[in-house]
Design a protein around this motif. Structure first.
Motif, PDB file in Angstrom:
ATOM      1  N   GLY A 398      40.865  -1.929   0.495  1.00 57.88           N
ATOM      2  CA  GLY A 398      41.442  -0.954   1.411  1.00 57.88           C
ATOM      3  C   GLY A 398      41.989  -1.587   2.668  1.00 57.88           C
ATOM      4  O   GLY A 398      41.920  -0.998   3.751  1.00 57.88           O
ATOM      5  N   GLY A 399      42.515  -2.795   2.547  1.00 62.03           N
ATOM      6  CA  GLY A 399      43.093  -3.496   3.691  1.00 62.03           C
ATOM      7  C   GLY A 399      42.085  -4.227   4.552  1.00 62.03           C
ATOM      8  O   GLY A 399      42.452  -4.888   5.526  1.00 62.03           O
ATOM      9  N   GLU A 400      40.796  -4.165   4.206  1.00 59.43           N
ATOM     10  CA  GLU A 400      39.751  -4.831   4.990  1.00 59.43           C
ATOM     11  C   GLU A 400      39.313  -6.107   4.283  1.00 59.43           C
ATOM     12  O   GLU A 400      39.029  -6.103   3.082  1.00 59.43           O
ATOM     13  N   ASN A 401      39.275  -7.211   5.045  1.00 60.73           N
ATOM     14  CA  ASN A 401      38.824  -8.489   4.484  1.00 60.73           C
ATOM     15  C   ASN A 401      37.298  -8.549   4.475  1.00 60.73           C
ATOM     16  O   ASN A 401      36.655  -8.346   5.512  1.00 60.73           O
ATOM     17  N   ILE A 402      36.730  -8.877   3.302  1.00 61.55           N
ATOM     18  CA  ILE A 402      35.276  -8.902   3.139  1.00 61.55           C
ATOM     19  C   ILE A 402      34.887 -10.224   2.491  1.00 61.55           C
ATOM     20  O   ILE A 402      35.397 -10.588   1.424  1.00 61.55           O
ATOM     21  N   ALA A 403      33.988 -10.967   3.123  1.00 59.14           N
ATOM     22  CA  ALA A 403      33.491 -12.220   2.559  1.00 59.14           C
ATOM     23  C   ALA A 403      32.350 -11.913   1.597  1.00 59.14           C
ATOM     24  O   ALA A 403      31.374 -11.254   1.984  1.00 59.14           O
ATOM     25  N   PRO A 404      32.429 -12.354   0.340  1.00 57.53           N
ATOM     26  CA  PRO A 404      31.337 -12.096  -0.609  1.00 57.53           C
ATOM     27  C   PRO A 404      29.983 -12.545  -0.094  1.00 57.53           C
ATOM     28  O   PRO A 404      28.965 -11.899  -0.368  1.00 57.53           O
ATOM     29  N   ALA A 405      29.965 -13.654   0.669  1.00 57.30           N
ATOM     30  CA  ALA A 405      28.694 -14.225   1.115  1.00 57.30           C
ATOM     31  C   ALA A 405      27.874 -13.244   1.948  1.00 57.30           C
ATOM     32  O   ALA A 405      26.644 -13.234   1.852  1.00 57.30           O
ATOM     33  N   GLU A 406      28.527 -12.414   2.775  1.00 57.25           N
ATOM     34  CA  GLU A 406      27.740 -11.521   3.633  1.00 57.25           C
ATOM     35  C   GLU A 406      27.021 -10.457   2.810  1.00 57.25           C
ATOM     36  O   GLU A 406      25.936  -9.999   3.191  1.00 57.25           O
ATOM     37  N   ILE A 407      27.591 -10.070   1.674  1.00 58.44           N
ATOM     38  CA  ILE A 407      26.925  -9.110   0.792  1.00 58.44           C
ATOM     39  C   ILE A 407      25.837  -9.817  -0.018  1.00 58.44           C
ATOM     40  O   ILE A 407      24.735  -9.297  -0.176  1.00 58.44           O
ATOM     41  N   GLU A 408      26.145 -11.023  -0.501  1.00 58.81           N
ATOM     42  CA  GLU A 408      25.178 -11.777  -1.288  1.00 58.81           C
ATOM     43  C   GLU A 408      23.918 -12.084  -0.490  1.00 58.81           C
ATOM     44  O   GLU A 408      22.799 -12.012  -1.015  1.00 58.81           O
ATOM     45  N   GLU A 409      24.079 -12.415   0.790  1.00 62.04           N
ATOM     46  CA  GLU A 409      22.934 -12.762   1.633  1.00 62.04           C
ATOM     47  C   GLU A 409      21.976 -11.591   1.799  1.00 62.04           C
ATOM     48  O   GLU A 409      20.762 -11.786   1.949  1.00 62.04           O
ATOM     49  N   VAL A 410      22.506 -10.369   1.786  1.00 63.56           N
ATOM     50  CA  VAL A 410      21.659  -9.175   1.882  1.00 63.56           C
ATOM     51  C   VAL A 410      21.040  -8.854   0.529  1.00 63.56           C
ATOM     52  O   VAL A 410      19.829  -8.648   0.394  1.00 63.56           O
ATOM     53  N   LEU A 411      21.865  -8.831  -0.504  1.00 63.59           N
ATOM     54  CA  LEU A 411      21.428  -8.388  -1.831  1.00 63.59           C
ATOM     55  C   LEU A 411      20.336  -9.283  -2.410  1.00 63.59           C
ATOM     56  O   LEU A 411      19.389  -8.805  -3.041  1.00 63.59           O
ATOM     57  N   VAL A 412      20.421 -10.583  -2.173  1.00 65.08           N
ATOM     58  CA  VAL A 412      19.449 -11.506  -2.767  1.00 65.08           C
ATOM     59  C   VAL A 412      18.062 -11.364  -2.145  1.00 65.08           C
ATOM     60  O   VAL A 412      17.070 -11.838  -2.716  1.00 65.08           O
ATOM     61  N   GLU A 413      17.979 -10.691  -0.998  1.00 67.78           N
ATOM     62  CA  GLU A 413      16.676 -10.477  -0.366  1.00 67.78           C
ATOM     63  C   GLU A 413      15.912  -9.315  -0.996  1.00 67.78           C
ATOM     64  O   GLU A 413      14.721  -9.126  -0.718  1.00 67.78           O
ATOM     65  N   HIS A 414      16.568  -8.516  -1.838  1.00 62.92           N
ATOM     66  CA  HIS A 414      15.863  -7.421  -2.513  1.00 62.92           C
ATOM     67  C   HIS A 414      14.832  -8.015  -3.470  1.00 62.92           C
ATOM     68  O   HIS A 414      15.125  -8.956  -4.204  1.00 62.92           O
ATOM     69  N   PRO A 415      13.603  -7.514  -3.472  1.00 61.16           N
ATOM     70  CA  PRO A 415      12.543  -8.125  -4.288  1.00 61.16           C
ATOM     71  C   PRO A 415      12.829  -8.127  -5.790  1.00 61.16           C
ATOM     72  O   PRO A 415      12.232  -8.934  -6.518  1.00 61.16           O
ATOM     73  N   ALA A 416      13.717  -7.262  -6.258  1.00 59.07           N
ATOM     74  CA  ALA A 416      14.024  -7.207  -7.690  1.00 59.07           C
ATOM     75  C   ALA A 416      15.190  -8.110  -8.070  1.00 59.07           C
ATOM     76  O   ALA A 416      15.594  -8.154  -9.235  1.00 59.07           O
ATOM     77  N   VAL A 417      15.753  -8.845  -7.082  1.00 58.10           N
ATOM     78  CA  VAL A 417      16.924  -9.699  -7.325  1.00 58.10           C
ATOM     79  C   VAL A 417      16.525 -11.168  -7.241  1.00 58.10           C
ATOM     80  O   VAL A 417      15.962 -11.608  -6.238  1.00 58.10           O
ATOM     81  N   HIS A 418      16.808 -11.904  -8.302  1.00 55.64           N
ATOM     82  CA  HIS A 418      16.567 -13.358  -8.302  1.00 55.64           C
ATOM     83  C   HIS A 418      17.772 -14.103  -7.756  1.00 55.64           C
ATOM     84  O   HIS A 418      17.648 -15.032  -6.967  1.00 55.64           O
ATOM     85  N   ASP A 419      18.962 -13.701  -8.187  1.00 53.12           N
ATOM     86  CA  ASP A 419      20.201 -14.343  -7.740  1.00 53.12           C
ATOM     87  C   ASP A 419      21.325 -13.336  -7.898  1.00 53.12           C
ATOM     88  O   ASP A 419      21.189 -12.329  -8.607  1.00 53.12           O
TER      89      ASP A 419
END
Length: 496
Positions: A398-419
């Motif tokens: 939608g015209g907004e630049n998003i770095a995958p890393a900022e989402i990955e850094e949050v998501l990987v902290e979920h206890p059910a996520v290994h990688d």
């Protein structure tokens, strides 16, 4: 200076064990004598370049120094490529002598190039008329091909001066203790493999090679060879930690463990720090074009960040540390303006170890000698460098630049996520949508909507993954980089 001088300096202690590779053990003096003979083999061939197709071990330092003493460049090639892929790269080298391990020799023979087996080269080096000359420091010493996962591989040219500037600027000569040993399991065709051979020899460490990584064998070698330092990529670190947890094995000699090649999930870093409290962890960041490491997060940085209650300091555990001596960094916006602390843009680097030069293309340094890394980055108030991934991986939703890393850094902290890995997929409404590929933690069956809400609770709504898909493991290169293109292709095929 020529990289050949590194071996000449190290040969002042000729009886020290320099290389352990399977059953083969070479002292510094023996390696030097073989390099002289190897240079004679290369000189007699009339070749203008040496190519190596094999898994490394002792052959890598031998060919590095033999080629340097013959004053011709050397190129270790990715032995995992197809025969056609290897021949295409070899054809781009000028009058090459191709040295190949037995299992790869048939793949490169019959292409009109001189080919010699690794064992033949080693045997010939014992008896050949020695040759030794010092190349001009500005001559190309090593050529490495980039991975070329999305485009034609580029041939990065590293001069002797680039390489020796990195070694002498970051390593103290003969600084290792007599019993120090480095375990090397990175591929020979990667800059980390080249720099490991040069830096450990210069420091005076015994180099123990593990050409095919296996976590149990890695642990055995650490114990049996008294390994004090090692370098691994993220996938290796993950498997080592899992094996150590399962076996309850101690590594009493290991003092330093460096990791790099790709971003390591913070939960894995914290687990490794807890599991090996007496080991100094080092996060090293670099590129082929920079002759290896340009920034380091050292052991004290790890411990300070892990123990801190201050958010700014705690966050530095996810950084790559501060620039090594001789390296300058700038963060620039899309218009070339230099940005200040805390602002995100593209990373530019400058220093003697930086090549920025490609065969068939030439130099891409700007007028002031700065190299554009194509990495999204930020430097904090304390001078710590944070890498946000490749600029090519940026998602435009939608015209907004998003770095995958900022989402990955949050998501990987979920206890059910290994990688996890995040990428953008084409979408007619938004331009791109956000897709998160998740590797569940052992025994976990995470709910996609729960994971999406977890991200939404910590980031802006526009950063919430539109799709969550699951995979047993992420596809990675031998150096630990996630192969996002494979994930994109897989997702696209599943939709069609």
């Amino acid at each position: 200076m020529s990289i050949a001088l590194l071996l000449e300096m190290a040969s002042s202690n000729p009886d020290r064990t320099a290389v352990v590779s399977g059953e083969l053990r070479l002292t510094t003096g023996e390696l030097s004598a073989l390099a002289d003979g190897g240079a004679g083999v290369i000189a007699a061939s009339g070749a203008s370049h040496v190519a190596y197709v094999g898994m490394g071990g002792a052959m890598l330092p031998l060919l590095l120094f033999s080629s340097a003493r013959a004053a011709v460049p050397v190129t270790p090639l990715n032995y995992r490529l197809s025969a056609d892929g290897l021949r295409e790269l070899i054809d781009r080298l000028t009058q090459p002598l191709v040295v190949a391990d037995d299992e790869y020799r048939a793949m490169v023979e019959g292409a009109g190039k001189q080919v010699i087996g690794s064992d033949e080269f080693l045997a010939a080096a014992h008896t050949a008329e020695p040759a030794a000359e010092f190349a001009d420091p500005e001559d190309v010493g090593v050529v490495l091909f980039t991975s070329g996962t999305t485009s034609r591989p580029k041939a990065v040219e590293l001069t002797h001066n680039n390489l020796t500037s990195y070694i002498t600027g970051t390593v103290e000569f003969d600084s290792a203790e007599p019993g120090d040993a480095a375990l090397i399991c990175v591929p020979p065709y990667h800059i980390a493999g080249v720099s490991a051979a040069l830096s450990n020899l210069y420091a005076g460490r015994k180099m123990v090679y593990l050409p095919q990584f296996d976590a149990a064998e890695w642990i055995r070698l650490v114990r049996d060879e008294g390994v004090t330092s090692a370098t691994v990529v993220p996938t290796m670190l993950d498997r080592i930690v899992t094996t150590l947890e399962t076996q309850g094995t101690a590594l009493p000699t290991l003092r330093s463990l460096a990791y790099g090649g790709s971003k390591v999930p913070l939960p894995l870093v914290r687990k490794a720090l807890d599991l090996l409290p007496d080991v100094g962890f080092v996060n090293a960041y670099g590129l082929t074009e920079t002759s290896s490491t340009i920034a380091v997060l050292g052991p004290d940085d790890h411990r300070e960040a892990l123990a801190s209650a201050e958010d700014a300091v705690l966050r530095r555990l996810g950084s790559v540390g501060q620039p090594v001596p001789g390296i300058e960094v700038q963060i620039r916006d899309e218009n070339g303006n230099v940005l200040g602390p805390g602002e995100t843009g593209e990373l530019y680097v400058r220093g003697e170890q930086v090549s920025g030069r490609y065969a068939e293309i030439g130099s891409v340094l700007d007028a002031e000698g700065w190299f554009p890394t194509k990495d999204v980055a930020m430097v904090d108030e304390g001078g710590y460098l944070f890498i946000g991934g490749r600029s090519d991986d940026t998602i435009i939703r939608g015209g907004e630049n998003i770095a995958p890393a900022e989402i990955e850094e949050v998501l990987v902290e979920h206890p059910a996520v290994h990688d996890c890995a995040v990428f953008g997929a084409e979408d007619p409404q938004w331009g791109q949508i956000i897709v998160a590929v998740v590797v569940p933690a052992d025994g976990a069956s995470p709910d996609p909507d729960e994971l999406r809400e977890y991200v939404r609770g910590q980031l802006r709504g526009s950063r919430t993954p539109d799709r969550v898909v699951f995979r047993d493991e992420l596809p990675t290169s031998p150096t630990g980089k996630v192969l996002r293109r494979e994930l994109v292709d897989e997702f696209t095929a599943a939709k069609s």
